[in-house]
Scaffold this motif. Structure first.
Motif, PDB file in Angstrom:
ATOM      1  N   SER A   1     -14.021  45.944 -68.401  1.00  0.00           N
ATOM      2  CA  SER A   1     -13.759  44.833 -67.490  1.00  0.00           C
ATOM      3  C   SER A   1     -12.329  44.304 -67.631  1.00  0.00           C
ATOM      4  O   SER A   1     -11.685  44.453 -68.673  1.00  0.00           O
ATOM      5  CB  SER A   1     -14.737  43.687 -67.767  1.00  0.00           C
ATOM      6  OG  SER A   1     -14.460  43.091 -69.023  1.00  0.00           O
ATOM      7  N   CYS A   2     -11.869  43.671 -66.572  1.00  0.00           N
ATOM      8  CA  CYS A   2     -10.574  43.003 -66.629  1.00  0.00           C
ATOM      9  C   CYS A   2     -10.610  41.866 -67.651  1.00  0.00           C
ATOM     10  O   CYS A   2      -9.588  41.556 -68.267  1.00  0.00           O
ATOM     11  CB  CYS A   2     -10.187  42.483 -65.247  1.00  0.00           C
ATOM     12  SG  CYS A   2      -9.473  43.778 -64.196  1.00  0.00           S
ATOM     13  N   ASP A  22     -10.076  50.660 -62.679  1.00  0.00           N
ATOM     14  CA  ASP A  22      -9.615  50.679 -61.291  1.00  0.00           C
ATOM     15  C   ASP A  22      -8.103  50.473 -61.222  1.00  0.00           C
ATOM     16  O   ASP A  22      -7.437  51.058 -60.369  1.00  0.00           O
ATOM     17  CB  ASP A  22     -10.320  49.601 -60.469  1.00  0.00           C
ATOM     18  CG  ASP A  22     -11.791  49.921 -60.245  1.00  0.00           C
ATOM     19  OD1 ASP A  22     -12.155  51.117 -60.259  1.00  0.00           O
ATOM     20  OD2 ASP A  22     -12.580  48.978 -60.068  1.00  0.00           O
ATOM     21  N   TYR A  50      -3.066  43.634 -61.799  1.00  0.00           N
ATOM     22  CA  TYR A  50      -4.314  43.999 -61.121  1.00  0.00           C
ATOM     23  C   TYR A  50      -5.458  43.097 -61.589  1.00  0.00           C
ATOM     24  O   TYR A  50      -6.232  42.595 -60.776  1.00  0.00           O
ATOM     25  CB  TYR A  50      -4.658  45.474 -61.387  1.00  0.00           C
ATOM     26  CG  TYR A  50      -5.952  45.878 -60.739  1.00  0.00           C
ATOM     27  CD1 TYR A  50      -5.963  46.363 -59.438  1.00  0.00           C
ATOM     28  CD2 TYR A  50      -7.171  45.751 -61.399  1.00  0.00           C
ATOM     29  CE1 TYR A  50      -7.145  46.718 -58.818  1.00  0.00           C
ATOM     30  CE2 TYR A  50      -8.362  46.106 -60.798  1.00  0.00           C
ATOM     31  CZ  TYR A  50      -8.344  46.582 -59.502  1.00  0.00           C
ATOM     32  OH  TYR A  50      -9.529  46.915 -58.890  1.00  0.00           O
ATOM     33  N   CYS A  51      -5.550  42.895 -62.898  1.00  0.00           N
ATOM     34  CA  CYS A  51      -6.648  42.097 -63.444  1.00  0.00           C
ATOM     35  C   CYS A  51      -6.502  40.613 -63.095  1.00  0.00           C
ATOM     36  O   CYS A  51      -7.509  39.923 -62.917  1.00  0.00           O
ATOM     37  CB  CYS A  51      -6.762  42.303 -64.953  1.00  0.00           C
ATOM     38  SG  CYS A  51      -7.511  43.910 -65.360  1.00  0.00           S
ATOM     39  N   ARG A  59      -5.474  52.934 -59.339  1.00  0.00           N
ATOM     40  CA  ARG A  59      -4.504  52.452 -58.352  1.00  0.00           C
ATOM     41  C   ARG A  59      -3.084  52.766 -58.793  1.00  0.00           C
ATOM     42  O   ARG A  59      -2.211  53.033 -57.974  1.00  0.00           O
ATOM     43  CB  ARG A  59      -4.649  50.955 -58.110  1.00  0.00           C
ATOM     44  CG  ARG A  59      -6.007  50.478 -57.563  1.00  0.00           C
ATOM     45  CD  ARG A  59      -6.459  51.069 -56.218  1.00  0.00           C
ATOM     46  NE  ARG A  59      -6.850  52.453 -56.215  1.00  0.00           N
ATOM     47  CZ  ARG A  59      -8.049  52.938 -56.589  1.00  0.00           C
ATOM     48  NH1 ARG A  59      -8.991  52.150 -57.016  1.00  0.00           N
ATOM     49  NH2 ARG A  59      -8.300  54.229 -56.527  1.00  0.00           N
ATOM     50  N   ASP A 100      -5.320  39.606 -60.261  1.00  0.00           N
ATOM     51  CA  ASP A 100      -5.744  39.566 -58.858  1.00  0.00           C
ATOM     52  C   ASP A 100      -7.227  39.865 -58.685  1.00  0.00           C
ATOM     53  O   ASP A 100      -7.829  39.495 -57.680  1.00  0.00           O
ATOM     54  CB  ASP A 100      -4.935  40.569 -58.031  1.00  0.00           C
ATOM     55  CG  ASP A 100      -3.470  40.205 -57.907  1.00  0.00           C
ATOM     56  OD1 ASP A 100      -3.105  39.033 -58.184  1.00  0.00           O
ATOM     57  OD2 ASP A 100      -2.670  41.094 -57.538  1.00  0.00           O
ATOM     58  N   ASN A 101      -7.821  40.572 -59.641  1.00  0.00           N
ATOM     59  CA  ASN A 101      -9.229  41.002 -59.571  1.00  0.00           C
ATOM     60  C   ASN A 101      -9.930  40.699 -60.888  1.00  0.00           C
ATOM     61  O   ASN A 101     -10.345  41.624 -61.600  1.00  0.00           O
ATOM     62  CB  ASN A 101      -9.299  42.506 -59.292  1.00  0.00           C
ATOM     63  CG  ASN A 101      -8.599  42.895 -58.025  1.00  0.00           C
ATOM     64  OD1 ASN A 101      -9.132  42.734 -56.940  1.00  0.00           O
ATOM     65  ND2 ASN A 101      -7.380  43.399 -58.152  1.00  0.00           N
ATOM     66  N   ARG A 128     -12.791  39.927 -61.796  1.00  0.00           N
ATOM     67  CA  ARG A 128     -14.136  40.495 -61.985  1.00  0.00           C
ATOM     68  C   ARG A 128     -14.135  42.012 -61.867  1.00  0.00           C
ATOM     69  O   ARG A 128     -15.198  42.629 -61.906  1.00  0.00           O
ATOM     70  CB  ARG A 128     -15.107  39.884 -60.988  1.00  0.00           C
ATOM     71  CG  ARG A 128     -15.330  38.421 -61.256  1.00  0.00           C
ATOM     72  CD  ARG A 128     -16.405  37.859 -60.413  1.00  0.00           C
ATOM     73  NE  ARG A 128     -16.627  36.476 -60.776  1.00  0.00           N
ATOM     74  CZ  ARG A 128     -17.517  35.719 -60.223  1.00  0.00           C
ATOM     75  NH1 ARG A 128     -18.282  36.193 -59.264  1.00  0.00           N
ATOM     76  NH2 ARG A 128     -17.665  34.480 -60.616  1.00  0.00           N
ATOM     77  N   GLY A 129     -12.945  42.585 -61.734  1.00  0.00           N
ATOM     78  CA  GLY A 129     -12.819  44.032 -61.607  1.00  0.00           C
ATOM     79  C   GLY A 129     -12.827  44.722 -62.954  1.00  0.00           C
ATOM     80  O   GLY A 129     -13.118  44.112 -63.990  1.00  0.00           O
TER      81      GLY A 129
END
Length: 119
Positions: free
Chosen positions: A38-39, A101, A90-91, A105, A93-94, A96-97
């Motif tokens: 997880s992020c 991923d 990325y984390c 990207r 911005d996301n 819960r990502g």
């Protein structure tokens, strides 16, 4: 072979290839990584340099795997700092990502492909 038969066969081949790629896009990627990808785990690893280094090393492995599988669209060498900044962005911005991923990207962006791998 007549030109008409060649065109029909070519069209059928293209449809078959397009159909097989469309089906491949729905197959989930089996990620061989950490128990927690997880992020949130990435963000928390900032306080632990050893853990963060393992995560960055894992992302480097993903990029190497991308280069192995896509030799005509390879990711150039990049620093650990660049990888870390990209995954952190990325984390952020996301939240819960998953940081896996972010690695995918990263390979999309820096390989010149600018789109997700479909197979």
């Amino acid at each position: 072979m007549s030109r008409c038969k060649f065109s029909q066969r070519t069209a059928l081949l293209l449809v078959a290839v397009a159909t097989s790629h469309a089906g491949a896009a729905t197959i989930p990627v089996k990620i061989l990584g950490f128990d927690d990808m997880s992020c949130r785990a990435w963000t928390e690893s900032k306080a632990d340099a050893d853990e963060r280094a393992l995560y960055v090393g894992w992302v480097r492995g993903v990029l190497t795997g991308h280069n192995y599988a896509n030799r005509s669209q390879q990711v150039s060498a990049m620093s650990s700092g660049t990888i870390e900044k990209h995954v952190t962005r990325y984390c952020n911005d996301n939240p819960r990502g998953e940081f896996s991923d972010a690695a995918f990207r990263l390979s999309d962006r820096f390989s010149g492909r600018n789109e997700a791998i479909t197979k």
